[in-house]
Design an enzyme around this catalytic site. Structure first.
Site, PDB file in Angstrom:
ATOM      1  N   GLY A  12       0.784  -1.236   0.000  1.00 43.14           N
ATOM      2  CA  GLY A  12       0.000   0.000   0.000  1.00 43.14           C
ATOM      3  C   GLY A  12       0.813   1.283   0.000  1.00 43.14           C
ATOM      4  CB  THR A  13       4.191   2.351  -1.203  1.00 39.15           C
ATOM      5  OG1 THR A  13       4.164   1.971  -2.575  1.00 39.15           O
ATOM      6  CG2 THR A  13       4.950   1.317  -0.394  1.00 39.15           C
ATOM      7  CG  ASN A  14       1.208   3.377  -5.764  1.00 35.81           C
ATOM      8  OD1 ASN A  14       1.492   4.416  -6.361  1.00 35.81           O
ATOM      9  ND2 ASN A  14       1.860   2.237  -5.953  1.00 35.81           N
ATOM     10  CG  LEU A  84      -2.084  -7.762  -6.585  1.00 40.00           C
ATOM     11  CD1 LEU A  84      -0.883  -8.507  -6.038  1.00 40.00           C
ATOM     12  CD2 LEU A  84      -1.708  -6.949  -7.813  1.00 40.00           C
ATOM     13  CG  ASN A 101      -5.466  -1.184 -12.062  1.00 38.92           C
ATOM     14  OD1 ASN A 101      -5.094  -1.338 -10.896  1.00 38.92           O
ATOM     15  ND2 ASN A 101      -4.925  -1.860 -13.072  1.00 38.92           N
ATOM     16  CG  HIS A 103      -0.491  -2.557 -15.570  1.00 40.27           C
ATOM     17  ND1 HIS A 103      -0.856  -3.757 -14.994  1.00 40.27           N
ATOM     18  CD2 HIS A 103       0.485  -2.853 -16.478  1.00 40.27           C
ATOM     19  CE1 HIS A 103      -0.142  -4.731 -15.528  1.00 40.27           C
ATOM     20  NE2 HIS A 103       0.672  -4.215 -16.429  1.00 40.27           N
ATOM     21  CG  ASP A 144      -3.869  -5.107 -16.735  1.00 42.77           C
ATOM     22  OD1 ASP A 144      -4.204  -4.481 -15.721  1.00 42.77           O
ATOM     23  OD2 ASP A 144      -3.136  -6.108 -16.715  1.00 42.77           O
ATOM     24  CD  GLU A 173       3.292   2.065  -9.506  1.00 42.85           C
ATOM     25  OE1 GLU A 173       2.732   1.303 -10.293  1.00 42.85           O
ATOM     26  OE2 GLU A 173       3.638   1.721  -8.363  1.00 42.85           O
TER      27      GLU A 173
HETATM   28  C1  GAR Z   1       2.173  -1.141  -7.854  1.00 44.03           C
HETATM   29  O1  GAR Z   1       3.401  -1.144  -8.523  1.00 44.03           O
HETATM   30  C2  GAR Z   1       1.050  -1.291  -8.857  1.00 44.03           C
HETATM   31  O2  GAR Z   1       1.323  -0.683 -10.089  1.00 44.03           O
HETATM   32  C3  GAR Z   1       0.978  -2.773  -8.993  1.00 44.03           C
HETATM   33  O3  GAR Z   1       1.141  -3.273  -7.685  1.00 44.03           O
HETATM   34  C4  GAR Z   1       2.028  -2.398  -6.997  1.00 44.03           C
HETATM   35  C5  GAR Z   1       1.464  -2.097  -5.622  1.00 44.03           C
HETATM   36  O4  GAR Z   1       2.404  -1.448  -4.832  1.00 44.03           O
HETATM   37  N1  GAR Z   1      -0.268  -3.185  -9.575  1.00 44.03           N
HETATM   38  C6  GAR Z   1      -0.374  -4.167 -10.448  1.00 44.03           C
HETATM   39  O5  GAR Z   1       0.566  -4.852 -10.796  1.00 44.03           O
HETATM   40  C7  GAR Z   1      -1.788  -4.397 -10.994  1.00 44.03           C
HETATM   41  N2  GAR Z   1      -1.770  -5.225 -12.154  1.00 44.03           N
HETATM   42  P1  GAR Z   1       2.001  -0.783  -3.460  1.00 44.03           P
HETATM   43  O6  GAR Z   1       1.214  -1.825  -2.655  1.00 44.03           O
HETATM   44  O7  GAR Z   1       3.300  -0.457  -2.796  1.00 44.03           O
HETATM   45  O8  GAR Z   1       1.177   0.434  -3.746  1.00 44.03           O
END
Ligand code: GAR
Length: 189
Positions: A12-14, A84, A101, A103, A144, A173
């Site tokens: 969950g850093t995003n 995911l 979303n 990606h 996607d 991101e």
């Molecule tokens: C992110 O890089 C996002 O783009 C990816 O999961 C990561 C989550 O990071 N998403 C996918 O691959 C979706 N197909 P986070 O938990 O640190 O935010």
């Protein structure tokens, strides 16, 4: 004030960057964080920022439980930030053009089932790509494939491991996801 709901499966850093961006913002507010993983770090992060947070079982995505959770939160925008699992079509239809979303690649390349997180960066390294990037897109019933809202590329010619690529992508991101959400909610208000 637009109500933002985040779905995430992992660290969950995003999600945290989005929460921080909208903390003292009068255009949007994160009103809930939902995860399919009870132990996901994202839930802890949401809790630390006093954001209501919920976990659910995979089966509850399809039996109406999560649909009801989302309806109760009454979102203007649903953001998948490292979520995911396949997102249920009943929620997509209930909130048209309101589920997005991120990606970790330049779609339509490196998308589809199984293409997430490190799998994407490994494939990109194996194929000796010179650049990768991020795609923020609307969500439809196919992995996607929804309309693209924003893309940004980055040169990776110096990267020799998937972890190095992941770091470069993560930087993009964190820089662009909150801003793109901000633009979207401002544009749609
Ligand atoms: C992110 O890089 C996002 O783009 C990816 O999961 C990561 C989550 O990071 N998403 C996918 O691959 C979706 N197909 P986070 O938990 O640190 O935010």
């Amino acid at each position: 004030m637009k109500r933002i709901v985040i779905f995430a499966s992992g660290s969950g850093t995003n999600a945290e960057q989005i929460i921080l961006h909208f903390k003292n913002n009068n255009q949007g507010n994160v009103v809930g964080v939902l995860s399919n993983n009870l132990h996901a770090k994202v839930l802890e992060k949401a809790k630390n920022h006093d954001i209501p947070n919920f976990s659910f079982e995979k089966s509850e995505l399809l039996d109406g439980t999560v649909f009801k959770m989302v309806e109760d939160l009454n979102p203007d925008l649903i953001v998948l930030a490292g979520f995911l699992l396949k997102f249920p079509s009943d929620i997509i239809s209930r909130f048209p053009k309101s589920v997005i979303n991120i990606h970790p690649a330049l779609l339509p390349k490196y998308g589809g089932k199984g293409m997430y997180g490190m799998n994407v960066h490994k494939a990109i390294l194996e194929n000796k790509e010179k650049e990768t990037g991020i795609t923020i897109h609307y969500v439809n019933e196919h992995y996607d494939e929804g309309g693209i809202i924003f893309q940004q590329s980055v040169n990776i010619e110096n990267c020799t491991t998937p972890e190095e690529i992941a770091l470069k992508v993560q930087e993009l991101e964190h820089q662009y996801f909150p801003l793109t959400i901000q633009k979207l909610i401002t544009h749609n208000s």
